[in-house]
Enzyme design. Structure first.
Site, PDB file in Angstrom:
ATOM      1  CG  HIS A 191      -1.656  -1.299   1.696  1.00 50.59           C
ATOM      2  ND1 HIS A 191      -2.714  -1.812   0.975  1.00 50.59           N
ATOM      3  CD2 HIS A 191      -1.289  -2.636   2.244  1.00 50.59           C
ATOM      4  CE1 HIS A 191      -3.104  -3.125   0.965  1.00 50.59           C
ATOM      5  NE2 HIS A 191      -2.374  -3.600   1.551  1.00 50.59           N
ATOM      6  CG  HIS A 196       0.859  -6.866   2.683  1.00 55.92           C
ATOM      7  ND1 HIS A 196      -0.394  -4.975   1.975  1.00 55.92           N
ATOM      8  CD2 HIS A 196       1.794  -7.087   1.478  1.00 55.92           C
ATOM      9  CE1 HIS A 196       0.445  -5.203   0.963  1.00 55.92           C
ATOM     10  NE2 HIS A 196       1.449  -6.382   0.574  1.00 55.92           N
ATOM     11  CD  GLU A 241      -1.584  -9.348   4.559  1.00 61.32           C
ATOM     12  OE1 GLU A 241      -1.146  -9.198   5.263  1.00 61.32           O
ATOM     13  OE2 GLU A 241      -2.109  -9.634   3.122  1.00 61.32           O
TER      14      GLU A 241
HETATM   15 ZN   LIG Z   1      -2.239  -5.516   2.792  1.00 52.86          ZN
END
Ligand SMILES: [Zn+2]
Length: 329
Positions: free
Chosen positions: A119, A211, A293
């Protein structure tokens, strides 16, 4: 988070042969952490008939959460009593972890690592640009997404950039050449296809996209996402599936060992590994690449870890050790 968008496909957790190598790797590295990992695998491994729909629902919840305003209500039942701890801001340090391997030994000289901080902190100001569709081989998908945030409003994009900086410091101390896909220096994005292209054009020996997830409260732990086989349109992962799996297993092993954090209890069958074919950043890569993640920002306990500078340093150290191990072969 990495899987927002209307064309989201739920991940396809499977009992893969990877489970054994990861178990072996973890067992060899850290019996203490393995105990916790094994407990999670036993009680949290969603090996049940209803698991798929449950997991899919959970992930869809997370996808929806990414468009919530940070700090939106609705998850109070699992919120910590007080505000989430303020993110700490210790500087990245190559010597912060007692488990750092021979820092500065230069063993990665000549190796190129591309780090993709997921992002962009400014994506939310560029909705039309990041909603533009790009071809990821299997389908067309948003250029980029805003990512998730903790309930207290700390955005995933700031987490990913912080961890990327720490990881860069650690890898450079090993002699690697490190390139980031973005360093908070762009108005938005880059788009997922460009994120992949940056790794490809750098001829990266390894690439990692960082992430944190935005799943339901109670869903905890990290997982590493491996590219599945895709040969469609601009995507051809056939040459990177095997080396990426190797990279991912080593990153997962390093992450467990250094952070002591258990693999996700809500997907991946407790292995900490999930294979997907819907992520442009993986589909379009021609170099070994994984996503990680690191935890679930919408779970209070995970958020307490993710907002801790000392924990983020361990997270970066775990990734670094996995990448170093992969690159040394
Ligand atoms: Zn993400």
């Amino acid at each position: 988070m990495s899987y927002t968008g209307p064309d989201f496909d739920p991940p396809h957790p499977r009992r893969s042969p990877l489970r054994r190598p990861l178990t072996v790797a973890v067992a060899a590295l850290v019996p203490g952490a393995l105990l916790g990992w094994g407990v999670y695998a036993a009680v949290g491994g969603p090996d049940d008939g209803g698991g798929d729909s449950g997991r899919a629902a959970g992930v869809r919840t997370s996808a929806a959460a990414s468009s919530d305003a940070p700090g939106s209500p609705g998850r109070d039942a699992r919120k910590p009593a007080g505000p989430s701890p303020a993110p700490t801001s210790e500087k990245p340090s190559a010597s912060a972890s007692k488990s750092a391997p021979a820092a500065g030994s230069g063993t990665l000289k000549g190796k190129v690592v591309v780090i993709d901080p997921g992002h962009n902190p400014a994506n939310f100001r560029h909705a039309s640009e990041i909603n533009r569709k790009v071809n990821v081989g299997t389908h067309w998908k948003e250029c980029d997404t805003t990512g998730t945030a903790t309930d207290a409003g700390w955005p995933e994009a700031k987490f990913t950039l912080d961890v990327a900086h720490r990881l860069r410091t650690l890898l450079e101390a090993q002699g690697a050449t490190v390139k980031l896909t973005q360093d908070g220096n762009r108005p938005y994005g880059p788009c997922v296809d460009e994120r992949a292209r940056i790794g490809n054009e750098a001829k990266a020996d390894a690439a990692i996209s960082i992430h944190a997830d935005g799943s339901g409260a109670g869903n905890r732990g990290f997982h590493v996402i491996l590219p599945g086989q895709v040969h469609d349109g601009p995507a051809d992962t056939r040459a990177i599936v095997a080396p990426s799996a190797e990279l991912g297993e080593r990153v997962a092993g390093g992450f467990v060992r250094v952070t002591g954090t258990a693999p996700a209890n809500y997907l991946g069958d407790g292995t900490g590994l999930v294979t997907r074919t819907d992520l442009g950043g993986l589909n379009l890569s021609t170099v070994p690449k994984v996503f990680i993640e690191c935890g679930n920002m919408r779970d209070g306990k995970d958020a307490a870890l993710l907002t801790s500078g000392s924990w983020r340093q361990k997270a970066a150290q775990g990734m670094s050790e996995g990448i170093v191990s992969f690159l040394r072969g």
